[in-house]
Write a protein that holds these residues in place. Sequence first.
Motif, PDB file in Angstrom:
ATOM      1  N   UNK A  91      58.504  44.238  61.278  1.00 17.92           N
ATOM      2  CA  UNK A  91      57.484  44.118  60.226  1.00 17.92           C
ATOM      3  C   UNK A  91      57.601  42.795  59.483  1.00 17.92           C
ATOM      4  N   UNK A  92      56.471  42.362  58.918  1.00 20.33           N
ATOM      5  CA  UNK A  92      56.462  41.265  57.943  1.00 20.33           C
ATOM      6  C   UNK A  92      56.234  41.906  56.584  1.00 20.33           C
ATOM      7  N   UNK A  93      56.837  41.295  55.541  1.00 21.91           N
ATOM      8  CA  UNK A  93      56.707  41.841  54.182  1.00 21.91           C
ATOM      9  C   UNK A  93      55.802  40.913  53.376  1.00 21.91           C
ATOM     10  N   UNK A  94      54.874  41.506  52.620  1.00 23.02           N
ATOM     11  CA  UNK A  94      53.933  40.686  51.856  1.00 23.02           C
ATOM     12  C   UNK A  94      53.704  41.270  50.467  1.00 23.02           C
ATOM     13  N   UNK A  95      53.008  40.520  49.642  1.00 22.84           N
ATOM     14  CA  UNK A  95      52.877  40.893  48.232  1.00 22.84           C
ATOM     15  C   UNK A  95      51.528  41.531  47.917  1.00 22.84           C
ATOM     16  N   UNK A  96      50.508  41.176  48.680  1.00 25.01           N
ATOM     17  CA  UNK A  96      49.139  41.378  48.186  1.00 25.01           C
ATOM     18  C   UNK A  96      48.475  42.724  48.309  1.00 25.01           C
ATOM     19  N   UNK A  97      49.218  43.802  48.598  1.00 23.03           N
ATOM     20  CA  UNK A  97      48.487  45.055  48.803  1.00 23.03           C
ATOM     21  C   UNK A  97      48.261  45.783  47.480  1.00 23.03           C
ATOM     22  N   UNK A  98      47.326  46.725  47.501  1.00 22.75           N
ATOM     23  CA  UNK A  98      46.970  47.443  46.276  1.00 22.75           C
ATOM     24  C   UNK A  98      47.149  48.941  46.412  1.00 22.75           C
ATOM     25  N   UNK A  99      46.654  49.688  45.392  1.00 23.78           N
ATOM     26  CA  UNK A  99      46.826  51.146  45.374  1.00 23.78           C
ATOM     27  C   UNK A  99      45.842  51.820  46.325  1.00 23.78           C
ATOM     28  N   UNK A 100      44.755  51.113  46.650  1.00 24.85           N
ATOM     29  CA  UNK A 100      43.765  51.672  47.575  1.00 24.85           C
ATOM     30  C   UNK A 100      42.636  52.415  46.884  1.00 24.85           C
ATOM     31  N   UNK A 101      42.774  52.693  45.574  1.00 22.68           N
ATOM     32  CA  UNK A 101      41.785  53.548  44.910  1.00 22.68           C
ATOM     33  C   UNK A 101      41.061  52.921  43.730  1.00 22.68           C
ATOM     34  N   UNK A 102      41.676  51.896  43.106  1.00 25.36           N
ATOM     35  CA  UNK A 102      41.066  51.361  41.880  1.00 25.36           C
ATOM     36  C   UNK A 102      39.816  50.546  42.233  1.00 25.36           C
ATOM     37  N   UNK A 103      39.137  50.094  41.209  1.00 22.17           N
ATOM     38  CA  UNK A 103      37.889  49.361  41.401  1.00 22.17           C
ATOM     39  C   UNK A 103      38.090  48.113  42.272  1.00 22.17           C
ATOM     40  N   UNK A 104      39.176  47.354  42.020  1.00 23.71           N
ATOM     41  CA  UNK A 104      39.416  46.143  42.820  1.00 23.71           C
ATOM     42  C   UNK A 104      39.725  46.501  44.266  1.00 23.71           C
ATOM     43  N   UNK A 105      40.514  47.555  44.455  1.00 21.06           N
ATOM     44  CA  UNK A 105      40.887  47.932  45.824  1.00 21.06           C
ATOM     45  C   UNK A 105      39.671  48.371  46.630  1.00 21.06           C
TER      46      UNK A 105
END
Length: 376
Positions: A91-105
Motif C-alpha cells: 500500500x501507499x499511505x496518503x493524507x487526503x481522504x475524507x469521512x465519505x459523508x459530509x458536504x465536501x466528501x
Amino acid sequence: MRMVAAVMYEQGLPAPYADSCPLKIEEVEIDGPREGEVLIEVRAAGLCHSDLSQIAGLRKRTVPVVMGHEGAGIVREVGRGVSEFKPGDHVAMTVGSGCGYCRSCVDARPVLCEVVGASRSRGLLMNGRRALTGHGRELYHHSGVSSFAQYAITVPGTLIKIDASIPFEIAAMFGCAVVTGAGSVFNAAKVRPGQSVAVFGLGGVGLNSVMAARISGASVIIGIDINENKFPLAVELGCTHTLSAFDAKLVETVRELTNGGVDFAFEISGSRAAMISAIEVTRKGGEIVCVGMGASGDLYQYPHTALVAEEKVLRGSLMGSCVPNRDLPLYFRYYTEGRLPVDRLKSGTMHFDELNRNLDMLERGEVLRQVLLPHG
Ligand SMILES: NC(=O)c1ccc[n+]([C@@H]2O[C@H](COP(=O)([O-])OP(=O)(O)OC[C@H]3O[C@@H](n4cnc5c(N)ncnc54)[C@H](O)[C@@H]3O)[C@@H](O)[C@H]2O)c1
Ligand SMILES: [Zn+2]
Ligand SMILES: [Zn+2]
C-alpha cells in the motif's frame, strides 16, 4: 509492540538541524489495530518541505508527534470490520481522504472534509484515536499517517493498494509529492492541450506539476526556481524553458514566450516573492494555483483592481484537490507506463540517524525527495 520512530517534541529548534536534532529517534510503543484500523509495516517514507516548515515552527502542530506524511509499506494486520485490505497487501499511505459523508466528501472534495480535517489538526487518527506512546506518554499522529516509523496504525481511507512490482521507495512519494503536484494540474487547474503554464519551485512537488502539465499536453511549460541546479532535470521531465527567479526580466520574458502571459501559474515554493511574480506572469483571464505554503497567518499583497479588471483567479489547492481512490491508481498507472517518471525525483535513501541532516540538505535545496528506509 515496540518500534523505532522519529518524534518531534518541540517546534522551532534552529538550523542546522544536524546539531539541534528536532527529530528524536527513539523506541516507542504502538498499539495493535482496533476495529476499522490497519497496521502497516512502513518500508519507505518521503521527506517533504512541509515537514521542514513544521519543524521550523511555521505552522503549529500538536506535540510530541511522530512525523512523516507520505509512505509505503505492507499491511501486517487488520482490525475487525476491515474488508478492503488483508495482510501482505502492498500500500501507499496518503493524507487526503475524507469521512465519505459530509458536504465536501459528497461533493468529491475530501481534502476539505471537516471531520477528518479536525482529527488531522488535533494530531489524531481519523477515527479520533491515538495508538502511539513514548516514555509512558501518548504521542500524536501526523496527518493520520506518521510514516517516520517502522510501523503505523491507520484507517483504510489513508491507504491505496499498489502492485507489488512497484518499489516502496518510489511508491512512498505518491502520497504527498505526486498527488499534490499532479493534482494541482489535473484537478485544480484542469490544464488542456495547447495551454501554457509556469511552475514556480522545481522541488519534489513542483516537478510533479511539470510532468502532469506535459501529460496534459501543455505546449509551453516554464520552470522557475532560485536554484539553477534544478533546471536540467526539469527540462528532462517536461519544461520547455527554465528561468531564474532572480532574472530581472522574468515577467517580460514569460510574457514574450506566451504571447502575453501563461494560462496557469503554479506557485509551489512557499515564497511570497514567487507569488507576486506568479500573478504578474499570468495572462488576463488566467489562473494562479497556490500550492506552496509559508507560515500560517502570512499576509500577501496583490493589486486588487488589476485582478478584477484582468479577471485573474487565485485558486488554492490542498493535496492536489485529490480524491485518493480515484487519482492515485491513475498516477500509479502513468508511472508504470513511463509517463510520470517519479523515480527521477528520488535523490537518495536514508536511515533514521540521517533524518536531521537531511532536513538541512532539503532546506539548502541540495536534494529533491530523500526517502527514509525505516528497517535499514
Ligand atoms: N498544498 C499542499 O497540499 C502542499 C503539499 C505538499 C507541499 N506543499 C508545499 O509546497 C512547497 C514545495 O514543497 P516541496 O516538498 O516540493 O519543497 P522543495 O524544497 O523540494 O522545493 C521547493 C523549491 O522552491 C524553490 N524556491 C524557493 N524560493 C523560490 C522562489 N522565490 N522562486 C522560485 N522558486 C523558489 C527551491 O529552490 C526549491 O527548488 C512547500 O511550501 C510545501 O510546504 C503544499
Ligand atoms: Zn508533504
Ligand atoms: Zn467528510
